[in-house]
Write a protein that holds these residues in place. Structure first.
Motif, mmCIF file in Angstrom:
data_model
loop_
_atom_site.group_PDB
_atom_site.id
_atom_site.type_symbol
_atom_site.label_atom_id
_atom_site.label_comp_id
_atom_site.label_asym_id
_atom_site.label_seq_id
_atom_site.Cartn_x
_atom_site.Cartn_y
_atom_site.Cartn_z
ATOM 1 N N PRO A 106 4.828 -3.049 5.419
ATOM 2 C CA PRO A 106 3.787 -2.347 4.641
ATOM 3 C C PRO A 106 4.352 -1.209 3.848
ATOM 4 O O PRO A 106 5.684 -0.847 4.060
ATOM 5 C CB PRO A 106 3.096 -1.400 5.871
ATOM 6 N N PHE A 107 3.927 -0.917 2.695
ATOM 7 C CA PHE A 107 4.602 -0.024 1.685
ATOM 8 C C PHE A 107 3.446 1.152 1.215
ATOM 9 O O PHE A 107 2.329 0.716 1.453
ATOM 10 C CB PHE A 107 4.850 -0.847 0.642
ATOM 11 N N GLU A 108 4.039 2.247 0.899
ATOM 12 C CA GLU A 108 2.997 3.425 0.488
ATOM 13 C C GLU A 108 2.757 2.991 -1.123
ATOM 14 O O GLU A 108 3.664 2.607 -1.552
ATOM 15 C CB GLU A 108 3.946 4.624 0.461
ATOM 16 N N PRO A 109 1.278 2.957 -1.464
ATOM 17 C CA PRO A 109 1.012 3.027 -2.588
ATOM 18 C C PRO A 109 1.856 3.545 -3.955
ATOM 19 O O PRO A 109 2.045 2.992 -5.017
ATOM 20 C CB PRO A 109 -0.492 3.166 -2.776
ATOM 21 N N ARG A 110 2.074 4.819 -3.376
ATOM 22 C CA ARG A 110 2.909 5.623 -4.476
ATOM 23 C C ARG A 110 4.189 5.099 -4.605
ATOM 24 O O ARG A 110 4.754 5.359 -5.852
ATOM 25 C CB ARG A 110 3.033 7.097 -3.930
ATOM 26 N N GLU A 111 4.749 4.419 -3.612
ATOM 27 C CA GLU A 111 6.344 4.084 -3.925
ATOM 28 C C GLU A 111 6.072 2.743 -4.870
ATOM 29 O O GLU A 111 6.949 2.295 -5.691
ATOM 30 C CB GLU A 111 6.809 3.634 -2.541
#
Length: 233
Positions: A106-111
Motif C-alpha cells: 500500500p502507498f500514501e496518496p501524497r507520495e
C-alpha cells in the motif's frame, strides 16, 4: 490540466486515486484491464500512465513492454508502476521493461502525487544550462527535443533514463554516488531503493555504448558510484 491513465483492476483503489489526484489538478481516466487501457492510451491524450503489475487479462510488465513498443510520443509516455509484491526483483524487471518509476502497495496518496509531479517535471522541464545540445564524440544529447542519438541514430530511453544521462553528462569527469544521481534527477530523494539506478544505468549503456559490457562512456567506480567520461571513446 494534465491527463493520467490509471490501468488498475481494483475499482475502489482507482476511485480513491482518481478523487485524490482530481483534487490536486489532474484528470484521471481509469481502465480496469490491460486491453481497455492500451486502447484508451492510443485514442486519448495521456501525460502519464499509472500501471498495476497484476491485471486480470495481462501481466503489467507485458503492458509496459507494449507501451514502449508504440510509435512516437505514445511509446515515450511516462509509466509509474504499482506493485503489491515485495520482491525487489519485480521492481527491477519493471524498470528493465521501461517503467520510469514504481511504487509498492500500500502507498500514501501524497507520495504517489509527489512521484507523479517529479516525473512530469522531468518530462516537461529541460535542465537549466546554456548548452542545449551536448556533444560527446558520436553521442549527442539534444535538450530542447529531449533526444539522445549515437552517430545520428536515436536511442530508446525512458524520460527517467534520459534525465539520469543528462545528470551524469552535466557533471562529466565527476564521480557521483547513487544518492547524488537520484537527488539530481528527482529534485529530492523519494526512494531508498538505490539499486534501481543500476538497472537504469544498464539500460542507458545498452542504448549509447558500442559494447555495454565494456563501457567507455559511463564508467563504474567500484564502491562509490558512476562517472561520465569526458574523453572521446
Amino acid at each position: 490540466m494534465q491527463h493520467i491513465l490509471m490501468i488498475e483492476d481494483d475499482a475502489r483503489l482507482a476511485a480513491m486515486v482518481s478523487d485524490y489526484l482530481g483534487q490536486n489538478g489532474f484528470d484521471v481516466a481509469p481502465a480496469p484491464d490491460a486491453q481497455s487501457g492500451l486502447a484508451r492510451l492510443q485514442t486519448a491524450g495521456v501525460d502519464l500512465v499509472i500501471l498495476d503489475l497484476m491485471l486480470p487479462d495481462m501481466d503489467g510488465l507485458q503492458v509496459c513492454q507494449r507501451i514502449r513498443a508504440l510509435p512516437g510520443a505514445l511509446g515515450q509516455v511516462p509509466v509509474l508502476m504499482l506493485t503489491a509484491k515485495g520482491d525487489p526483483m519485480d521492481r527491477i524487471i519493471g524498470l528493465e521493461m521501461g517503467a520510469d518509476d514504481y511504487l509498492p502497495k500500500p502507498f500514501e496518496p501524497r507520495e504517489l502525487l509527489a512521484r507523479i509531479k517529479a516525473i512530469l517535471r522531468r518530462k516537461g522541464s529541460p535542465a537549466e544550462t546554456s548548452a542545449q545540445v551536448m556533444q560527446f564524440g558520436s553521442l549527442e544529447i539534444d535538450r530542447d527535443a529531449r533526444r539522445v542519438s549515437v552517430a545520428g541514430q536515436a536511442c530508446d530511453l525512458t524520460s527517467y533514463q534520459y534525465d539520469v544521462l543528462v545528470a551524469l553528462a552535466e557533471r562529466a569527469g565527476r564521480v557521483l554516488t547513487r544518492d547524488q544521481i537520484m537527488e539530481a534527477v528527482r529534485g529530492r530523494e523519494l526512494e531508498a531503493f538505490d539499486r534501481s539506478i543500476d538497472v537504469h544505468m544498464g539500460r542507458i549503456r545498452a542504448a549509447i555504448e558500442s559494447d555495454p559490457k565494456a563501457p567507455q562512456r559511463i564508467l563504474t567506480v567500484r564502491g562509490v558510484g558512476y562517472v561520465f567520461a569526458r574523453q572521446q571513446d
